[in-house]
Design a protein around this motif. Structure first.
Motif, mmCIF file in Angstrom:
data_model
loop_
_atom_site.group_PDB
_atom_site.id
_atom_site.type_symbol
_atom_site.label_atom_id
_atom_site.label_comp_id
_atom_site.label_asym_id
_atom_site.label_seq_id
_atom_site.Cartn_x
_atom_site.Cartn_y
_atom_site.Cartn_z
ATOM 1 N N LYS A 226 81.069 -96.044 -29.375
ATOM 2 C CA LYS A 226 82.183 -96.592 -30.313
ATOM 3 C C LYS A 226 83.430 -95.566 -30.173
ATOM 4 C CE LYS A 226 83.138 -97.485 -35.116
ATOM 5 N NZ LYS A 226 82.742 -97.029 -36.666
ATOM 6 N N GLY A 227 83.377 -94.513 -29.904
ATOM 7 C CA GLY A 227 84.452 -93.661 -29.577
ATOM 8 C C GLY A 227 85.105 -93.746 -28.417
ATOM 9 N N PHE A 228 84.133 -94.480 -27.314
ATOM 10 C CA PHE A 228 84.708 -94.661 -26.107
ATOM 11 C C PHE A 228 85.646 -95.890 -26.022
ATOM 12 C CE2 PHE A 228 84.078 -95.553 -21.443
ATOM 13 C CZ PHE A 228 84.541 -94.317 -20.880
ATOM 14 N N GLU A 229 85.690 -96.645 -27.186
ATOM 15 C CA GLU A 229 86.496 -97.663 -26.961
ATOM 16 C C GLU A 229 87.789 -97.673 -27.371
ATOM 17 O OE1 GLU A 229 84.953 -99.915 -30.541
ATOM 18 O OE2 GLU A 229 83.075 -100.578 -29.747
ATOM 19 N N LYS A 230 87.825 -96.488 -27.420
ATOM 20 C CA LYS A 230 89.626 -96.063 -27.559
ATOM 21 C C LYS A 230 90.024 -95.839 -26.351
ATOM 22 C CE LYS A 230 89.413 -93.610 -32.243
ATOM 23 N NZ LYS A 230 89.318 -92.465 -32.960
ATOM 24 N N VAL A 231 89.186 -95.122 -25.262
ATOM 25 C CA VAL A 231 89.664 -95.061 -24.045
ATOM 26 C C VAL A 231 89.653 -96.209 -23.117
ATOM 27 C CG1 VAL A 231 88.819 -93.906 -21.952
ATOM 28 C CG2 VAL A 231 88.314 -92.462 -24.067
ATOM 29 N N LEU A 232 88.762 -97.299 -23.605
ATOM 30 C CA LEU A 232 88.943 -98.579 -22.955
ATOM 31 C C LEU A 232 90.129 -99.398 -23.323
ATOM 32 C CD1 LEU A 232 84.962 -99.925 -23.632
ATOM 33 C CD2 LEU A 232 86.084 -98.850 -21.402
ATOM 34 N N GLN A 233 90.438 -99.325 -24.600
ATOM 35 C CA GLN A 233 91.702 -99.858 -24.954
ATOM 36 C C GLN A 233 92.863 -99.355 -24.359
ATOM 37 O OE1 GLN A 233 91.627 -99.036 -29.339
ATOM 38 N NE2 GLN A 233 89.851 -100.479 -29.652
ATOM 39 N N PHE A 234 92.899 -97.987 -24.237
ATOM 40 C CA PHE A 234 94.107 -97.236 -23.494
ATOM 41 C C PHE A 234 94.112 -97.735 -21.964
ATOM 42 C CE2 PHE A 234 95.978 -93.188 -21.781
ATOM 43 C CZ PHE A 234 97.106 -93.527 -22.038
ATOM 44 N N ASN A 235 93.102 -97.971 -21.387
ATOM 45 C CA ASN A 235 92.703 -98.427 -19.918
ATOM 46 C C ASN A 235 93.304 -99.633 -19.892
ATOM 47 O OD1 ASN A 235 91.777 -97.813 -17.073
ATOM 48 N ND2 ASN A 235 90.388 -99.445 -17.666
ATOM 49 N N SER A 236 92.935 -100.690 -20.829
ATOM 50 C CA SER A 236 93.533 -101.955 -20.792
ATOM 51 C C SER A 236 95.086 -101.940 -21.035
ATOM 52 C CB SER A 236 92.910 -102.660 -22.048
ATOM 53 O OG SER A 236 91.617 -102.946 -22.049
ATOM 54 N N ILE A 237 95.665 -100.981 -21.738
ATOM 55 C CA ILE A 237 97.336 -101.131 -21.783
ATOM 56 C C ILE A 237 97.580 -100.572 -20.523
ATOM 57 C CG2 ILE A 237 99.019 -99.988 -22.807
ATOM 58 C CD1 ILE A 237 97.248 -99.683 -25.487
ATOM 59 N N LEU A 238 97.112 -99.692 -19.835
ATOM 60 C CA LEU A 238 97.667 -99.124 -18.447
ATOM 61 C C LEU A 238 97.519 -100.248 -17.545
ATOM 62 C CD1 LEU A 238 96.483 -95.443 -18.453
ATOM 63 C CD2 LEU A 238 98.800 -96.298 -19.093
ATOM 64 N N LYS A 239 96.388 -100.877 -17.408
ATOM 65 C CA LYS A 239 96.444 -102.013 -16.474
ATOM 66 C C LYS A 239 97.298 -103.090 -16.598
ATOM 67 C CE LYS A 239 91.246 -101.892 -15.171
ATOM 68 N NZ LYS A 239 90.032 -103.002 -15.139
ATOM 69 N N GLU A 240 97.693 -103.415 -17.883
ATOM 70 C CA GLU A 240 98.666 -104.361 -18.116
ATOM 71 C C GLU A 240 99.731 -103.851 -17.440
ATOM 72 O OE1 GLU A 240 98.842 -105.134 -22.145
ATOM 73 O OE2 GLU A 240 96.780 -106.080 -22.160
ATOM 74 N N ASN A 241 100.352 -102.658 -17.571
ATOM 75 C CA ASN A 241 101.421 -101.927 -17.042
ATOM 76 C C ASN A 241 101.375 -101.675 -15.601
ATOM 77 O OD1 ASN A 241 102.600 -102.442 -19.851
ATOM 78 N ND2 ASN A 241 101.929 -100.342 -20.538
ATOM 79 N N ASP A 242 100.354 -101.883 -14.883
ATOM 80 C CA ASP A 242 100.261 -101.612 -13.677
ATOM 81 C C ASP A 242 100.292 -100.040 -13.141
ATOM 82 O OD1 ASP A 242 100.012 -104.153 -12.520
ATOM 83 O OD2 ASP A 242 101.983 -104.229 -12.654
ATOM 84 N N GLN A 243 99.665 -99.374 -14.286
ATOM 85 C CA GLN A 243 99.328 -97.903 -14.146
ATOM 86 C C GLN A 243 98.131 -97.571 -14.099
ATOM 87 O OE1 GLN A 243 101.499 -97.652 -18.062
ATOM 88 N NE2 GLN A 243 103.613 -97.221 -16.935
ATOM 89 N N LYS A 244 97.603 -96.330 -13.748
ATOM 90 C CA LYS A 244 96.368 -95.836 -13.404
ATOM 91 C C LYS A 244 95.712 -94.831 -14.290
ATOM 92 C CE LYS A 244 92.245 -95.311 -10.670
ATOM 93 N NZ LYS A 244 91.681 -96.338 -10.485
ATOM 94 N N LEU A 245 94.633 -95.021 -14.754
ATOM 95 C CA LEU A 245 94.039 -93.844 -15.853
ATOM 96 C C LEU A 245 92.974 -93.243 -14.992
ATOM 97 C CD1 LEU A 245 93.884 -92.869 -18.611
ATOM 98 C CD2 LEU A 245 92.241 -94.447 -19.039
ATOM 99 N N LEU A 246 92.903 -91.962 -15.354
ATOM 100 C CA LEU A 246 91.828 -91.114 -14.899
ATOM 101 C C LEU A 246 91.566 -90.098 -16.141
ATOM 102 C CD1 LEU A 246 93.371 -89.597 -11.607
ATOM 103 C CD2 LEU A 246 91.950 -91.477 -11.821
ATOM 104 N N VAL A 247 90.190 -90.413 -16.426
ATOM 105 C CA VAL A 247 89.465 -89.596 -17.760
ATOM 106 C C VAL A 247 89.009 -88.195 -17.183
ATOM 107 C CG1 VAL A 247 88.275 -89.836 -19.783
ATOM 108 C CG2 VAL A 247 89.484 -91.659 -18.820
ATOM 109 N N VAL A 248 89.259 -87.316 -17.496
ATOM 110 C CA VAL A 248 88.808 -85.880 -17.073
ATOM 111 C C VAL A 248 87.948 -85.488 -18.422
ATOM 112 C CG1 VAL A 248 89.193 -83.438 -16.324
ATOM 113 C CG2 VAL A 248 90.685 -85.674 -15.588
ATOM 114 N N PHE A 249 86.660 -85.087 -18.045
ATOM 115 C CA PHE A 249 86.118 -84.648 -19.339
ATOM 116 C C PHE A 249 85.826 -83.068 -19.110
ATOM 117 C CE2 PHE A 249 85.150 -88.833 -19.427
ATOM 118 C CZ PHE A 249 84.988 -89.242 -20.709
ATOM 119 N N TYR A 250 86.412 -82.191 -19.778
ATOM 120 C CA TYR A 250 86.715 -80.736 -19.672
ATOM 121 C C TYR A 250 85.891 -80.125 -20.472
ATOM 122 C CZ TYR A 250 89.644 -76.552 -18.033
ATOM 123 O OH TYR A 250 89.775 -75.557 -17.431
#
Length: 320
Positions: A226-250
């Motif tokens: 459920k928490g990861f859905e926020k990351v998926l939503q952000f990824n969708s926005i970036l895709k629409e804007n032809d931008q790339k998402l890299l998620v780093v788990f520190y």
């Protein structure tokens, strides 16, 4: 009659003592503020929106809690580091970091943060690596920061979302204060001396909040699908804007957090860097892994940044 006069005299004496106390406290605060400004400088000021979202005001230099003698620079666009050429970054590709205090570089110098070491590893300019991380941010804050600064971004930009387990708990919540409390809170956050006093009682505040059950207990169980859905939503926005998402788990060692991250990233076809513990394994025995309270040290950031830079090279993600 004599009793009345006596009461009036006592009341007058009380008022005089209260007035003296008021001026003593005022003088104490003024002297404290002057000395704090001389020794530490101004405290960095956060700007708050009505919905509770906050960010660091642009064009300021000062100390960032907890107090150190190192000055932190917030540049002309409100990110950490030296000023950038706004016209240039609007027209050219860059790497943008969103994160919390781990990425901001809590208690570290400007040249000891994760984005700074990443920039040096790839020999990039100040315009090509932007650090929009702020302490206390959650995923909601990071994605809101993207929206707020969207005028600076263009197609082809690459965004790092640097996450720890805490980031899935932190939410944007409206400020709930009565006018008097808000007035004193405004004074406190602009005052170096009052901010210093507040930060000095951090452990006491934590103990009190824990006693009354108002202190959030963080653990990796907060991170789920459920928490990861926020990351998926952000990824969708970036895709629409032809931008790339890299998620780093520190994190420093593999835990349920990183194990879940691997599973969810693979399941949702998200580009994630979940092997940060393998970068940390390369730390020399005589180098400190953390600076304080579990935050990364300068050396940890350097090692992790080199790992991120290698990932960029190996996956042909170098910006032009």
């Amino acid at each position: 009659m004599q009793e009345k006069i006596k009461r009036l005299f006592l009341n007058k004496e009380l008022y005089i003592n209260l007035l003296i106390l008021f001026f003593v406290i005022l003088i104490f605060l003024i002297i404290g503020e002057i000395l704090s400004r001389i020794i530490l400088g101004k405290v960095l000021v956060k700007q708050y929106e009505t919905d509770g979202f906050y960010y660091l005001k642009p064009n300021q230099e000062g100390w960032y809690p907890p107090p150190t003698f190192e000055k932190t620079r917030i540049n002309n666009i409100g990110s950490r580091g030296r000023d950038v050429d706004i016209d240039w970054i609007k027209e050219n590709n860059k790497y943008v970091f969103f994160g919390d205090s781990f990425t901001f570089g809590w208690i570290l110098k400007d040249d000891e943060t994760l984005p700074y070491h990443f920039q040096k590893s790839l020999e990039l300019s100040d315009n090509q690596v932007i650090n929009f991380a702020v302490g206390g941010y959650g995923v909601d804050h990071m994605t809101t920061s993207y929206d707020r600064n969207n005028y600076l971004f263009k197609e082809g930009d690459i965004f790092f979302l640097v996450l720890i387990d805490h980031d899935f708990v932190r939410k944007i919540e409206p400020l709930k204060m009565n006018p008097l409390k808000f007035f004193f809170w405004e004074i406190k956050r602009h005052s170096s001396f009052l901010s210093l006093l507040y930060e000095s009682t951090g452990k006491l505040q934590f103990t009190i909040k824990k006693f009354f059950g108002t202190q959030i207990e963080f653990n990796d169980e907060y991170f789920d699908e459920k928490g990861f859905e926020k990351v998926l939503q952000f990824n969708s926005i970036l895709k629409e804007n032809d931008q790339k998402l890299l998620v780093v788990f520190y994190e420093y060692n593999e835990t349920n957090f990183s194990k879940k991250a691997v599973e969810l990233c693979n399941k949702n076809n998200i580009t994630c860097i979940t092997n940060v513990p393998s970068f940390i394994d390369n730390l020399k025995e005589n180098e400190a892994m953390t600076a304080k309270d579990g935050h990364p040290s300068n050396y940890s950031n350097k090692v992790v940044a080199e790992g991120l830079a290698n990932f960029i090279k190996e996956n042909n993600l170098l910006i032009k």
